[in-house]
Design a protein around this motif. Structure first.
Motif, PDB file in Angstrom:
ATOM      1  N   ALA A  31      15.538  44.739 -62.676  1.00 32.12           N
ATOM      2  CA  ALA A  31      16.613  44.873 -61.697  1.00 32.12           C
ATOM      3  C   ALA A  31      17.771  45.625 -62.345  1.00 32.12           C
ATOM      4  N   ARG A  32      18.472  46.416 -61.540  1.00 29.43           N
ATOM      5  CA  ARG A  32      19.600  47.204 -62.046  1.00 29.43           C
ATOM      6  C   ARG A  32      20.803  46.974 -61.141  1.00 29.43           C
ATOM      7  N   LEU A  33      21.949  46.713 -61.778  1.00 34.25           N
ATOM      8  CA  LEU A  33      23.188  46.429 -61.068  1.00 34.25           C
ATOM      9  C   LEU A  33      24.146  47.608 -61.230  1.00 34.25           C
ATOM     10  N   PHE A  34      24.837  47.951 -60.142  1.00 32.16           N
ATOM     11  CA  PHE A  34      25.771  49.073 -60.136  1.00 32.16           C
ATOM     12  C   PHE A  34      27.103  48.638 -59.545  1.00 32.16           C
ATOM     13  N   ALA A  35      28.188  49.110 -60.163  1.00 31.32           N
ATOM     14  CA  ALA A  35      29.508  49.019 -59.542  1.00 31.32           C
ATOM     15  C   ALA A  35      29.659  50.272 -58.687  1.00 31.32           C
ATOM     16  N   LEU A  36      30.309  50.130 -57.542  1.00 29.40           N
ATOM     17  CA  LEU A  36      30.607  51.282 -56.691  1.00 29.40           C
ATOM     18  C   LEU A  36      32.117  51.490 -56.722  1.00 29.40           C
ATOM     19  N   VAL A  37      32.525  52.674 -57.152  1.00 31.95           N
ATOM     20  CA  VAL A  37      33.957  52.964 -57.227  1.00 31.95           C
ATOM     21  C   VAL A  37      34.288  54.150 -56.335  1.00 31.95           C
ATOM     22  N   ASP A  38      35.496  54.147 -55.811  1.00 34.12           N
ATOM     23  CA  ASP A  38      35.966  55.242 -54.986  1.00 34.12           C
ATOM     24  C   ASP A  38      36.049  56.497 -55.863  1.00 34.12           C
ATOM     25  N   THR A  39      35.348  57.547 -55.465  1.00 35.64           N
ATOM     26  CA  THR A  39      35.250  58.758 -56.279  1.00 35.64           C
ATOM     27  C   THR A  39      36.612  59.408 -56.483  1.00 35.64           C
ATOM     28  N   ALA A  40      37.411  59.532 -55.433  1.00 36.29           N
ATOM     29  CA  ALA A  40      38.732  60.155 -55.559  1.00 36.29           C
ATOM     30  C   ALA A  40      39.620  59.347 -56.508  1.00 36.29           C
ATOM     31  N   ARG A  41      39.571  58.039 -56.403  1.00 35.39           N
ATOM     32  CA  ARG A  41      40.372  57.185 -57.287  1.00 35.39           C
ATOM     33  C   ARG A  41      39.902  57.319 -58.736  1.00 35.39           C
ATOM     34  N   LEU A  42      38.587  57.389 -58.931  1.00 39.08           N
ATOM     35  CA  LEU A  42      38.048  57.558 -60.276  1.00 39.08           C
ATOM     36  C   LEU A  42      38.524  58.868 -60.888  1.00 39.08           C
ATOM     37  N   ARG A  43      38.477  59.954 -60.102  1.00 37.93           N
ATOM     38  CA  ARG A  43      38.944  61.256 -60.606  1.00 37.93           C
ATOM     39  C   ARG A  43      40.420  61.195 -60.989  1.00 37.93           C
ATOM     40  N   ALA A  44      41.223  60.538 -60.157  1.00 43.00           N
ATOM     41  CA  ALA A  44      42.663  60.483 -60.397  1.00 43.00           C
ATOM     42  C   ALA A  44      43.023  59.587 -61.581  1.00 43.00           C
ATOM     43  N   GLU A  45      42.350  58.420 -61.682  1.00 36.33           N
ATOM     44  CA  GLU A  45      42.742  57.431 -62.688  1.00 36.33           C
ATOM     45  C   GLU A  45      41.999  57.569 -64.010  1.00 36.33           C
ATOM     46  N   GLN A  46      40.794  58.132 -63.972  1.00 36.08           N
ATOM     47  CA  GLN A  46      40.014  58.270 -65.206  1.00 36.08           C
ATOM     48  C   GLN A  46      39.289  59.623 -65.223  1.00 36.08           C
ATOM     49  N   VAL A  91      36.823  48.138 -58.475  1.00 39.21           N
ATOM     50  CA  VAL A  91      35.465  48.232 -57.944  1.00 39.21           C
ATOM     51  C   VAL A  91      35.501  47.997 -56.436  1.00 39.21           C
ATOM     52  N   ALA A  92      35.051  49.007 -55.689  1.00 35.20           N
ATOM     53  CA  ALA A  92      35.084  48.942 -54.223  1.00 35.20           C
ATOM     54  C   ALA A  92      33.885  48.198 -53.655  1.00 35.20           C
ATOM     55  N   GLY A  93      32.793  48.153 -54.416  1.00 30.27           N
ATOM     56  CA  GLY A  93      31.567  47.509 -53.959  1.00 30.27           C
ATOM     57  C   GLY A  93      30.583  47.424 -55.097  1.00 30.27           C
ATOM     58  N   CYS A  94      29.395  46.934 -54.787  1.00 31.42           N
ATOM     59  CA  CYS A  94      28.356  46.852 -55.808  1.00 31.42           C
ATOM     60  C   CYS A  94      27.002  47.041 -55.151  1.00 31.42           C
ATOM     61  N   ALA A  95      26.021  47.326 -55.988  1.00 30.91           N
ATOM     62  CA  ALA A  95      24.658  47.531 -55.499  1.00 30.91           C
ATOM     63  C   ALA A  95      23.675  46.984 -56.510  1.00 30.91           C
ATOM     64  N   LEU A  96      22.517  46.608 -56.011  1.00 29.45           N
ATOM     65  CA  LEU A  96      21.455  46.086 -56.852  1.00 29.45           C
ATOM     66  C   LEU A  96      20.145  46.725 -56.407  1.00 29.45           C
ATOM     67  N   ALA A  97      19.381  47.195 -57.369  1.00 28.82           N
ATOM     68  CA  ALA A  97      18.033  47.699 -57.099  1.00 28.82           C
ATOM     69  C   ALA A  97      17.062  46.745 -57.781  1.00 28.82           C
ATOM     70  N   VAL A  98      16.106  46.243 -57.008  1.00 25.18           N
ATOM     71  CA  VAL A  98      15.173  45.252 -57.529  1.00 25.18           C
ATOM     72  C   VAL A  98      13.812  45.449 -56.871  1.00 25.18           C
ATOM     73  N   GLU A  99      12.757  45.230 -57.644  1.00 26.80           N
ATOM     74  CA  GLU A  99      11.390  45.327 -57.119  1.00 26.80           C
ATOM     75  C   GLU A  99      10.861  43.940 -56.822  1.00 26.80           C
ATOM     76  N   ARG A 100      10.128  43.838 -55.718  1.00 26.54           N
ATOM     77  CA  ARG A 100       9.534  42.560 -55.323  1.00 26.54           C
ATOM     78  C   ARG A 100       8.207  42.807 -54.633  1.00 26.54           C
ATOM     79  N   LEU A 101       7.422  41.747 -54.507  1.00 27.36           N
ATOM     80  CA  LEU A 101       6.222  41.774 -53.683  1.00 27.36           C
ATOM     81  C   LEU A 101       6.606  41.260 -52.311  1.00 27.36           C
ATOM     82  N   MET A 102       6.053  41.870 -51.299  1.00 26.47           N
ATOM     83  CA  MET A 102       6.394  41.514 -49.928  1.00 26.47           C
ATOM     84  C   MET A 102       5.096  41.330 -49.147  1.00 26.47           C
ATOM     85  N   LEU A 103       5.110  40.369 -48.229  1.00 26.41           N
ATOM     86  CA  LEU A 103       3.974  40.156 -47.340  1.00 26.41           C
ATOM     87  C   LEU A 103       4.388  40.482 -45.916  1.00 26.41           C
TER      88      LEU A 103
END
Length: 180
Positions: A31-46, A91-103
């Protein structure tokens, strides 16, 4: 990313970018976790971080930039791990990518009544109608959510299903990471 539709809203674009990135790593990934940041704010602040991430100077009013976080511990259940997360205000949001078995829903009636935990996992893994799926779920602080589902047997960018309520339980768990 090359396969991300430009007409999609920023959260959908972010989910599809993450799906494409993780897809490039292949299957059988943690599983992989991501922070979602506002792109314009990121450019301005960092600006130096924005440069390292390859964010150009083109004005984008409402974009979100996914930033992968440290590896998720493998010895801890995902729901327990998510309960330990607190995000900074940037951090404006977050995301998770995960693999699972589904029926398929038709298999629900076949589930033996006395199975739980490892026995249920084994039963699903051995079921002839199981499907391997990668779920990428993203949420914003305001509760907005988006998901992308990719089946291993239909592993193509044109076969990715998107929608806001595809994985409601995971979206709720991610939303809870923003609660005080």
């Amino acid at each position: 990313m090359s396969n991300t539709p430009m007409a999609a809203n920023p959260l959908t674009r972010a989910v599809l970018e993450i799906d494409e990135y993780v897809s490039g790593l292949g299957w059988d990934q943690p599983a992989r976790l991501f922070a979602l940041v506002d792109t314009a704010r990121l450019r301005a602040e960092q600006p130096s971080l924005a440069d390292r991430l390859g964010l150009g100077d083109e004005p984008e009013q409402s974009g979100l930039t996914p930033i992968e976080q440290d590896e998720i511990p493998t010895g801890k259940p995902l729901d327990e791990f998510l309960a330990t997360i607190a995000w900074p205000d940037a951090v404006a949001g977050c995301a998770l990518a995960v693999e699972r078995l589904m029926l398929p829903p038709s298999a629900e009636a076949q589930v033996p009544k006395d199975l739980s935990g490892a026995a249920l996992t084994k039963w699903v893994a051995e079921h002839p109608d199981r499907q391997e799926v990668r779920m990428t779920v993203a949420v914003l602080r305001d509760g907005t959510r988006e998901s992308a589902l990719r089946l291993r047997e239909k592993d193509s960018p044109t076969e990715v299903l998107t929608g806001s309520d595809l994985v409601p339980g995971l979206a709720e768990a991610l939303t809870a990471t923003f609660e005080d």
